[in-house]
Scaffold this motif. Structure first.
Motif, PDB file in Angstrom:
ATOM      1  N   TYR A 371       0.835  -1.199   0.000  1.00 53.48           N
ATOM      2  CA  TYR A 371       0.000   0.000   0.000  1.00 53.48           C
ATOM      3  C   TYR A 371       0.869   1.248   0.000  1.00 53.48           C
ATOM      4  CZ  TYR A 371      -2.570   3.928   2.006  1.00 53.48           C
ATOM      5  OH  TYR A 371      -3.095   5.175   2.244  1.00 53.48           O
ATOM      6  N   GLU A 372       0.475   2.229  -0.784  1.00 54.03           N
ATOM      7  CA  GLU A 372       1.113   3.540  -0.745  1.00 54.03           C
ATOM      8  C   GLU A 372       0.036   4.618  -0.791  1.00 54.03           C
ATOM      9  OE1 GLU A 372       4.462   6.327  -2.974  1.00 54.03           O
ATOM     10  OE2 GLU A 372       3.599   4.621  -4.036  1.00 54.03           O
ATOM     11  N   GLY A 373       0.135   5.564   0.134  1.00 51.44           N
ATOM     12  CA  GLY A 373      -0.774   6.706   0.154  1.00 51.44           C
ATOM     13  C   GLY A 373       0.030   7.986   0.255  1.00 51.44           C
ATOM     14  N   ALA A 374      -0.293   8.959  -0.610  1.00 48.35           N
ATOM     15  CA  ALA A 374       0.460  10.214  -0.619  1.00 48.35           C
ATOM     16  C   ALA A 374      -0.284  11.253  -1.442  1.00 48.35           C
ATOM     17  CB  ALA A 374       1.862  10.001  -1.193  1.00 48.35           C
ATOM     18  N   GLN A 375       0.116  12.511  -1.296  1.00 46.73           N
ATOM     19  CA  GLN A 375      -0.366  13.542  -2.197  1.00 46.73           C
ATOM     20  C   GLN A 375       0.217  13.291  -3.588  1.00 46.73           C
ATOM     21  OE1 GLN A 375       1.257  14.279   0.696  1.00 46.73           O
ATOM     22  NE2 GLN A 375      -0.073  15.524   1.976  1.00 46.73           N
ATOM     23  N   GLN A 376      -0.504  13.747  -4.615  1.00 46.69           N
ATOM     24  CA  GLN A 376      -0.120  13.389  -5.980  1.00 46.69           C
ATOM     25  C   GLN A 376       0.831  14.377  -6.648  1.00 46.69           C
ATOM     26  OE1 GLN A 376      -3.625  11.991  -8.365  1.00 46.69           O
ATOM     27  NE2 GLN A 376      -4.727  12.425  -6.472  1.00 46.69           N
ATOM     28  N   GLY A 377       1.015  15.546  -6.082  1.00 44.81           N
ATOM     29  CA  GLY A 377       1.887  16.526  -6.719  1.00 44.81           C
ATOM     30  C   GLY A 377       1.639  17.909  -6.155  1.00 44.81           C
ATOM     31  N   ARG A 378       2.286  18.901  -6.762  1.00 46.01           N
ATOM     32  CA  ARG A 378       2.178  20.263  -6.268  1.00 46.01           C
ATOM     33  C   ARG A 378       1.762  21.204  -7.402  1.00 46.01           C
ATOM     34  NH1 ARG A 378       3.879  20.015  -1.106  1.00 46.01           N
ATOM     35  NH2 ARG A 378       3.352  22.222  -0.894  1.00 46.01           N
ATOM     36  N   ILE A 379       1.188  22.349  -7.016  1.00 50.08           N
ATOM     37  CA  ILE A 379       0.590  23.257  -7.987  1.00 50.08           C
ATOM     38  C   ILE A 379       1.071  24.681  -7.730  1.00 50.08           C
ATOM     39  CG2 ILE A 379      -1.582  24.055  -9.024  1.00 50.08           C
ATOM     40  CD1 ILE A 379      -2.894  21.694  -7.440  1.00 50.08           C
ATOM     41  N   SER A 380       1.352  25.408  -8.803  1.00 57.37           N
ATOM     42  CA  SER A 380       1.595  26.846  -8.750  1.00 57.37           C
ATOM     43  C   SER A 380       0.462  27.538  -9.510  1.00 57.37           C
ATOM     44  CB  SER A 380       2.936  27.204  -9.403  1.00 57.37           C
ATOM     45  OG  SER A 380       4.025  26.616  -8.727  1.00 57.37           O
ATOM     46  N   TYR A 381      -0.236  28.456  -8.868  1.00 58.33           N
ATOM     47  CA  TYR A 381      -1.331  29.176  -9.521  1.00 58.33           C
ATOM     48  C   TYR A 381      -0.767  30.422 -10.195  1.00 58.33           C
ATOM     49  CZ  TYR A 381      -4.540  26.096  -7.110  1.00 58.33           C
ATOM     50  OH  TYR A 381      -5.210  24.980  -6.663  1.00 58.33           O
ATOM     51  N   LEU A 382      -0.934  30.504 -11.523  1.00 53.63           N
ATOM     52  CA  LEU A 382      -0.289  31.531 -12.327  1.00 53.63           C
ATOM     53  C   LEU A 382      -1.306  32.379 -13.083  1.00 53.63           C
ATOM     54  CD1 LEU A 382       2.388  29.203 -13.960  1.00 53.63           C
ATOM     55  CD2 LEU A 382       2.746  30.693 -11.997  1.00 53.63           C
ATOM     56  N   TYR A 383      -0.852  33.548 -13.498  1.00 57.29           N
ATOM     57  CA  TYR A 383      -1.601  34.324 -14.481  1.00 57.29           C
ATOM     58  C   TYR A 383      -1.322  33.739 -15.868  1.00 57.29           C
ATOM     59  CZ  TYR A 383      -2.439  37.875 -10.902  1.00 57.29           C
ATOM     60  OH  TYR A 383      -2.854  38.530  -9.773  1.00 57.29           O
ATOM     61  N   GLY A 384      -2.314  33.793 -16.728  1.00 53.50           N
ATOM     62  CA  GLY A 384      -2.170  33.218 -18.062  1.00 53.50           C
ATOM     63  C   GLY A 384      -1.520  34.150 -19.056  1.00 53.50           C
ATOM     64  N   ALA A 385      -0.612  35.004 -18.616  1.00 52.55           N
ATOM     65  CA  ALA A 385       0.141  35.917 -19.480  1.00 52.55           C
ATOM     66  C   ALA A 385       1.247  36.528 -18.636  1.00 52.55           C
ATOM     67  CB  ALA A 385      -0.770  37.001 -20.069  1.00 52.55           C
ATOM     68  N   ASP A 386       2.096  37.332 -19.270  1.00 49.41           N
ATOM     69  CA  ASP A 386       3.153  38.033 -18.558  1.00 49.41           C
ATOM     70  C   ASP A 386       2.533  39.210 -17.829  1.00 49.41           C
ATOM     71  OD1 ASP A 386       5.920  40.147 -19.609  1.00 49.41           O
ATOM     72  OD2 ASP A 386       5.487  39.221 -17.664  1.00 49.41           O
ATOM     73  N   PHE A 387       2.349  39.084 -16.511  1.00 46.03           N
ATOM     74  CA  PHE A 387       1.655  40.115 -15.741  1.00 46.03           C
ATOM     75  C   PHE A 387       2.586  41.241 -15.311  1.00 46.03           C
ATOM     76  CE2 PHE A 387      -0.305  41.559 -11.629  1.00 46.03           C
ATOM     77  CZ  PHE A 387      -1.385  42.218 -12.215  1.00 46.03           C
ATOM     78  N   ASN A 388       3.803  40.908 -14.872  1.00 44.92           N
ATOM     79  CA  ASN A 388       4.698  41.956 -14.339  1.00 44.92           C
ATOM     80  C   ASN A 388       5.595  42.574 -15.408  1.00 44.92           C
ATOM     81  OD1 ASN A 388       6.473  39.883 -14.808  1.00 44.92           O
ATOM     82  ND2 ASN A 388       7.534  40.065 -12.840  1.00 44.92           N
ATOM     83  N   ARG A 389       5.411  42.170 -16.675  1.00 47.32           N
ATOM     84  CA  ARG A 389       6.077  42.769 -17.834  1.00 47.32           C
ATOM     85  C   ARG A 389       7.588  42.541 -17.850  1.00 47.32           C
ATOM     86  NH1 ARG A 389       2.386  48.218 -17.891  1.00 47.32           N
ATOM     87  NH2 ARG A 389       3.977  48.980 -16.433  1.00 47.32           N
ATOM     88  N   ASP A 390       8.041  41.405 -17.316  1.00 44.43           N
ATOM     89  CA  ASP A 390       9.462  41.077 -17.407  1.00 44.43           C
ATOM     90  C   ASP A 390       9.769  40.221 -18.625  1.00 44.43           C
ATOM     91  OD1 ASP A 390       8.330  38.686 -16.663  1.00 44.43           O
ATOM     92  OD2 ASP A 390       9.704  38.295 -15.006  1.00 44.43           O
TER      93      ASP A 390
END
Length: 574
Positions: A371-390
């Motif tokens: 048996y193995e139980g664990a979280q499946q991964g990690r997430i970064s919530y992003l804007y869908g474009a270049d927001f800070n203009r870099d």
């Protein structure tokens, strides 16, 4: 239709190798590392042993013809007075890695053992990043970009229309420049561990172990051509992240227009990333395990591991510039910030049950469950474009507390725009219907409420890899039937095996499913170029499967979410 009708393409590029004979040019480098290791073991007593060692290493870069100084780049002064020499490699330095370990048999009968150690360990950066220094210098090949009326037609053949002669090495500046700092040190980590193994009552064996590591020298990327940003300061808008000037000329210290030098790609944009060192990343892990082996062939084991890991980026990407461009951030991208590793699984439980029985002298049956139980991964919530203009689409969102902190705009049916890193429309995503700003606002805050991480972090910036995917349980089953026969002094055997993976899904279709993220870019900025001290950002809801994204996770429709079986046969020669 443009191709069939022989319309003029938007752009055409051709790359010329700059080798003397015109043969294909390949970026390369040479590297040699010399190591010496000295270790000794000290018997302090018959119960306590100590091991100590020292490793000394020297990384060297023999002469490499492909790594040369680009005269146009060397002549430029980048942001904050920095210079780049594409022909310069890190100094050859000695690195010292001392380490010590011990094993203590507390009672002298191995019923209680304490073990551990501490030391410094030196690694290497991926060689593909080092190769970037020669590949991105613009001295091995010359790229000529044709735009506007200079673009040749498809027909007749494009080749006869390419009248521009091959440029000489060092006469144009590339869009991407990669270099390593002269003071760069290879990654070094300090690691320590401490563990206790104990024989507990009723024949149970217990282990408690902790590991801690800290980065002494980590590799990060800095875009030395990017001027310092200013704080986004809009009255009534809570997001005050660092923000860059709207135009390339204003946010970059050097561009082909201001420097008066020809561009290799026809663009004024220049990204100059230097690999430097940073300190401060860390990781730790604690594991508790219990196991027992019964006399009748039954074995049990269960273990729990808790882990935390923070770094400046996960080292993804095959270019040195990816060190700077990929890690999501809500701060100045030139100031490396610590956050969760993408590979971090905070909690993991494993357990196994095994049983083996021999009978009739020539038969043996084994059954095991894992048996193995664990979280499946990690997430970064992003804007869908270049927001800070870099110039990069890697901006973490600010999570609004309420509708007053975010402004949506209406979505006409079939006209939802998707943007690239420069804020230019690239595709149209079709929604089944038009959505008003209010409908999007309602959907967005409903999305926040169904997402544990967003709901608990309102009014904050999302962290890189801050959220985790749902917990997943998987149970695997194995049956082994063995038939053995003595041949002389040897016991050969035939094994028949049956494996059932993800048994839970065999019993219930909703068990053992693997989840994926529908769309981590849940907000799409609409007026990036217009944002100012008096103009707030406006947004659209991100899309998923032809509609606004409504939920964080979907279920993978692959073998990863189903049970599956395999059958095997093996002949063992003993």
């Amino acid at each position: 239709e443009d191709f069939v009708n022989n319309a003029r393409p938007l752009q055409y590029s051709v790359t010329y190798p700059l080798t003397a004979d015109g043969s294909q040019a390949f970026p390369s480098f040479k590297f040699a590392q010399y190591s010496a290791f000295l270790q000794d073991e000290f018997t302090v007593s018959d119960r306590f042993k100590l091991t100590a060692g020292l490793r000394v290493e020297q990384a060297t870069y023999p002469s490499v013809d492909e790594i040369r100084t680009h005269p146009l780049i060397a002549a430029q002064t980048f942001a904050n007075g920095q210079k780049i020499n594409t022909g310069e490699l890190p100094d050859n330095k000695l690195t010292y890695s001392p380490r010590i370990g011990f094993n203590w048999d507390v009672n002298g009968d191995r019923s209680l053992q304490v073990r551990g150690g501490s030391g410094i360990f030196t690694g290497r950066v991926p060689f593909v990043w080092i190769v970037s220094q020669s590949g991105d210098a613009g001295l091995l090949q010359y790229l000529q970009a044709y735009t506007g009326n200079d673009v040749p037609f498809f027909s007749p053949s494009i080749a006869p229309n390419l009248t521009t002669p091959k440029g000489a090495a060092g006469t144009s500046i590339p869009t991407t420049i990669s270099a390593m700092s002269k003071d760069l040190k290879f990654p070094q980590t300090w690691k320590s561990s401490l563990a206790v193994d104990a024989k507990l009552p009723w024949g149970i064996v217990g282990t408690l172990e902790g590991i801690y590591g800290r980065d002494l020298n980590a590799a990060v990327g800095v875009n030395v051509n990017l001027k310092d940003p200013t704080v986004l300061n809009i009255a009534g808008y809570p997001d005050n992240r660092p923000f860059f000037a709207n135009s390339v000329n204003a946010r970059q210290a050097v561009n082909t227009t201001s420097a008066g030098i020809p561009s290799a790609t026809g663009t004024t944009n220049i990204t100059a990333v230097k690999m430097v060192n940073a300190k401060g990343g860390y990781n730790w892990m604690a594991t508790a395990q219990l196991s027992k082996q019964f006399s009748q062939g039954l074995g049990l084991m269960v273990a729990y591991t808790r882990t935390d890991q923070r770094n400046f980026g996960d080292g993804t990407g095959d270019q040195l510039s990816n060190l700077w461009s990929i890690p999501p951030t809500s701060t100045n991208p030139n100031v490396a910030s610590l956050s969760y590793s993408q590979n971090l699984t905070p909690d993991r439980v494993i357990a196994s049950v095994s049983f083996k029985k021999e009978y009739f002298r020539n038969l043996s049956t084994s059954i095991s469950l894992f048996y193995e139980g664990a979280q499946q991964g990690r997430i970064s919530y992003l804007y869908g474009a270049d927001f800070n203009r870099d110039g990069q689409s890697n901006d973490l969102i600010y999570i609004p507390k309420d509708p007053s902190e975010i402004t949506f705009v209406n979505v006409p049916a079939n006209q939802v725009h998707a943007y690239n890193a420069q804020g230019q429309i690239t595709t149209l995503r079709n929604y089944p219907k038009a959505y008003t700003a209010q409908e999007q606002s309602d959907a967005f805050f409903a999305y926040i409420e169904q997402d544990n991480y967003l709901r608990e972090n309102k009014g904050k910036y999302a962290k890189r890899n801050g959220a985790t995917s749902p917990w997943r349980n998987q149970v695997d089953f194995r049956l082994t039937q063995e038939v053995f026969r003595n041949i002389g002094d040897s016991k050969n055997s035939v094994q028949f095996t049956v494996d059932i993976f993800n048994v839970g899904n065999l019993l219930n279709k909703n068990w053992g499913n693997l989840n994926f993220v529908n769309n981590a870019s849940i907000l799409v900025p609409q007026n990036v170029s217009a944002i100012s001290a008096t103009t707030k950002p406006t947004f659209l809801m991100g899309s998923s499967q032809g509609d606004m994204v409504r939920s964080t996770f979907g279920t993978s429709q692959t073998i990863s979410s189903t049970y599956y079986m395999q059958f095997g046969i093996r002949y063992n020669f003993n």
